[in-house]
Design an enzyme around this catalytic site. Structure first.
Site, mmCIF file in Angstrom:
data_model
loop_
_atom_site.group_PDB
_atom_site.id
_atom_site.type_symbol
_atom_site.label_atom_id
_atom_site.label_comp_id
_atom_site.label_asym_id
_atom_site.label_seq_id
_atom_site.Cartn_x
_atom_site.Cartn_y
_atom_site.Cartn_z
ATOM 1 N N GLN A 1 3.845 4.975 -4.115
ATOM 2 C CA GLN A 1 2.756 4.709 -3.161
ATOM 3 C C GLN A 1 2.390 5.959 -2.357
ATOM 4 O O GLN A 1 1.342 5.992 -1.714
ATOM 5 C CB GLN A 1 3.148 3.591 -2.194
ATOM 6 C CG GLN A 1 3.210 2.220 -2.852
ATOM 7 C CD GLN A 1 3.538 1.146 -1.830
ATOM 8 O OE1 GLN A 1 4.691 0.939 -1.495
ATOM 9 N NE2 GLN A 1 2.524 0.494 -1.312
ATOM 10 N N GLY B 1 7.904 -2.185 3.956
ATOM 11 C CA GLY B 1 8.520 -1.501 2.829
ATOM 12 C C GLY B 1 7.542 -0.543 2.182
ATOM 13 O O GLY B 1 6.325 -0.701 2.305
ATOM 14 N N HIS C 1 9.384 -7.040 -4.095
ATOM 15 C CA HIS C 1 8.080 -6.367 -4.032
ATOM 16 C C HIS C 1 8.226 -4.866 -4.329
ATOM 17 O O HIS C 1 7.454 -4.298 -5.105
ATOM 18 C CB HIS C 1 7.473 -6.600 -2.640
ATOM 19 C CG HIS C 1 6.141 -5.961 -2.414
ATOM 20 N ND1 HIS C 1 4.983 -6.690 -2.287
ATOM 21 C CD2 HIS C 1 5.782 -4.657 -2.264
ATOM 22 C CE1 HIS C 1 3.962 -5.856 -2.094
ATOM 23 N NE2 HIS C 1 4.421 -4.611 -2.069
ATOM 24 N N GLU C 2 9.220 -4.223 -3.712
ATOM 25 C CA GLU C 2 9.364 -2.763 -3.858
ATOM 26 C C GLU C 2 9.920 -2.375 -5.225
ATOM 27 O O GLU C 2 9.496 -1.374 -5.794
ATOM 28 C CB GLU C 2 10.231 -2.191 -2.730
ATOM 29 C CG GLU C 2 9.734 -2.452 -1.313
ATOM 30 C CD GLU C 2 8.274 -2.085 -1.068
ATOM 31 O OE1 GLU C 2 7.752 -1.167 -1.733
ATOM 32 O OE2 GLU C 2 7.648 -2.740 -0.212
ATOM 33 N N CYS D 1 0.445 -5.618 1.156
ATOM 34 C CA CYS D 1 0.964 -4.373 0.587
ATOM 35 C C CYS D 1 0.187 -3.207 1.196
ATOM 36 O O CYS D 1 -1.031 -3.301 1.365
ATOM 37 C CB CYS D 1 0.776 -4.392 -0.924
ATOM 38 S SG CYS D 1 1.287 -2.875 -1.741
ATOM 39 N N LEU D 2 0.881 -2.125 1.515
ATOM 40 C CA LEU D 2 0.221 -0.964 2.121
ATOM 41 C C LEU D 2 -0.795 -0.328 1.181
ATOM 42 O O LEU D 2 -1.673 0.404 1.629
ATOM 43 C CB LEU D 2 1.259 0.076 2.554
ATOM 44 C CG LEU D 2 2.158 -0.313 3.731
ATOM 45 C CD1 LEU D 2 3.173 0.777 4.019
ATOM 46 C CD2 LEU D 2 1.336 -0.604 4.979
ATOM 47 N N HIS E 1 7.132 -2.346 -7.507
ATOM 48 C CA HIS E 1 6.345 -1.108 -7.385
ATOM 49 C C HIS E 1 6.913 -0.012 -8.276
ATOM 50 O O HIS E 1 6.177 0.693 -8.967
ATOM 51 C CB HIS E 1 6.382 -0.591 -5.938
ATOM 52 C CG HIS E 1 5.245 -1.062 -5.072
ATOM 53 N ND1 HIS E 1 3.929 -0.853 -5.401
ATOM 54 C CD2 HIS E 1 5.236 -1.699 -3.870
ATOM 55 C CE1 HIS E 1 3.156 -1.360 -4.428
ATOM 56 N NE2 HIS E 1 3.925 -1.884 -3.498
#
Ligand code: NI
Length: 252
Positions: free
Chosen positions: A51, A46, A132-133, A90-91, A136
């Site tokens: 990000q 995701g 999670h997203e 996480c990226l 963000h």
């Protein structure tokens, strides 16, 4: 479509609240398609728009096993049920993962890339990634949910799926030159095109170094002197699994 640089902790944009998308237009779709390309290149599950530096409520997801990624515009969590503890990465924290608390079941709604209303009630990884997203988009990061402070582990310690890779990767791309979609393509119709996804296309090396430093300073990761074999070690080479050396033989 193009790859956009992924912002890493502690980039302040990761703490900003993204704006509601008023109109699903070509500009939003272009952002979303770039996000999909970036997420897939980084082997992510995701990605949220901040990000990659865009303060819009746009998320892309690509669940393992699914052929296509999906685009979620203005996603909202409507309801949640239960609690579970789960490992997450996480990226924007390449090379790390940690144990967090998430809901068992999540009810969510969003608009797709055509502006159509979508909704889902889901569990497992889909539920986890939705939480999670959407976090963000509200400037919340998974380290805020860590069950124990100072407990980020080397990525790959617990789960390998969906971890960002920290080096250049070779991808074998197949071009299908057959005209007929119905017929199974002959071998002569398939052209194998190699491509390399460069770590530098996805991340700024110096900012990833800064991330390792800041995570240690903030107490999320152990300083190198206290790390055991298999833990994080100091490294000038961000290609070295992001300063994480899993094999103590390779310490230097
Ligand atoms: Ni993330």
């Amino acid at each position: 479509m193009s790859i956009r640089r992924i912002r890493v902790f502690p980039d302040p944009i990761l703490r900003k609240k993204c704006r509601v998308v008023r109109r699903v237009d070509d500009k939003i779709r272009e952002l979303a398609y770039d996000m999909i390309e970036t997420m897939d290149a980084a082997s992510g599950v995701g990605l949220a728009a901040n990000q990659v530096g865009a303060l819009q409520r746009v998320v892309t997801l690509h669940l393992p096993g699914d052929e296509d990624a999906i685009i979620l515009i203005n996603p909202e969590i409507r309801d949640t049920e239960g609690e579970r503890e789960i490992i997450e990465g996480c990226l924007s924290f390449p090379g790390y993962e940690g144990m967090v608390k998430r809901s068992v079941s999540v009810k969510a709604r969003w608009l797709d890339e055509n502006g159509s209303k979508m909704k889902v009630t889901t569990e497992d990884l889909f539920a986890q990634v939705l939480e999670h997203e959407v976090d963000h988009l509200n400037g919340i990061l998974y380290i805020d949910h860590l069950l124990e402070h100072e407990k980020l582990d080397a990525a790959g310690t617990h789960v390998e799926e969906g971890e960002p890779h920290m080096h250049d990767i070779e991808v074998e791309v197949h071009a299908d030159h057959s005209d007929d979609d119905e017929v199974e393509p002959q071998e002569s119709d398939i052209e194998v095109v190699h491509t390399t996804i460069k770590f530098n296309d996805l991340y700024s090396e110096s900012l990833v170094d800064q991330m390792h430093y800041d995570l240690r300073k903030a107490g999320y990761a152990l300083p190198p002197s206290e790390s055991k074999a298999g833990d994080r070690v100091e490294s000038d080479d961000p290609h070295l699994d992001g300063g994480v050396i899993l094999d103590p033989e390779h310490k230097h």
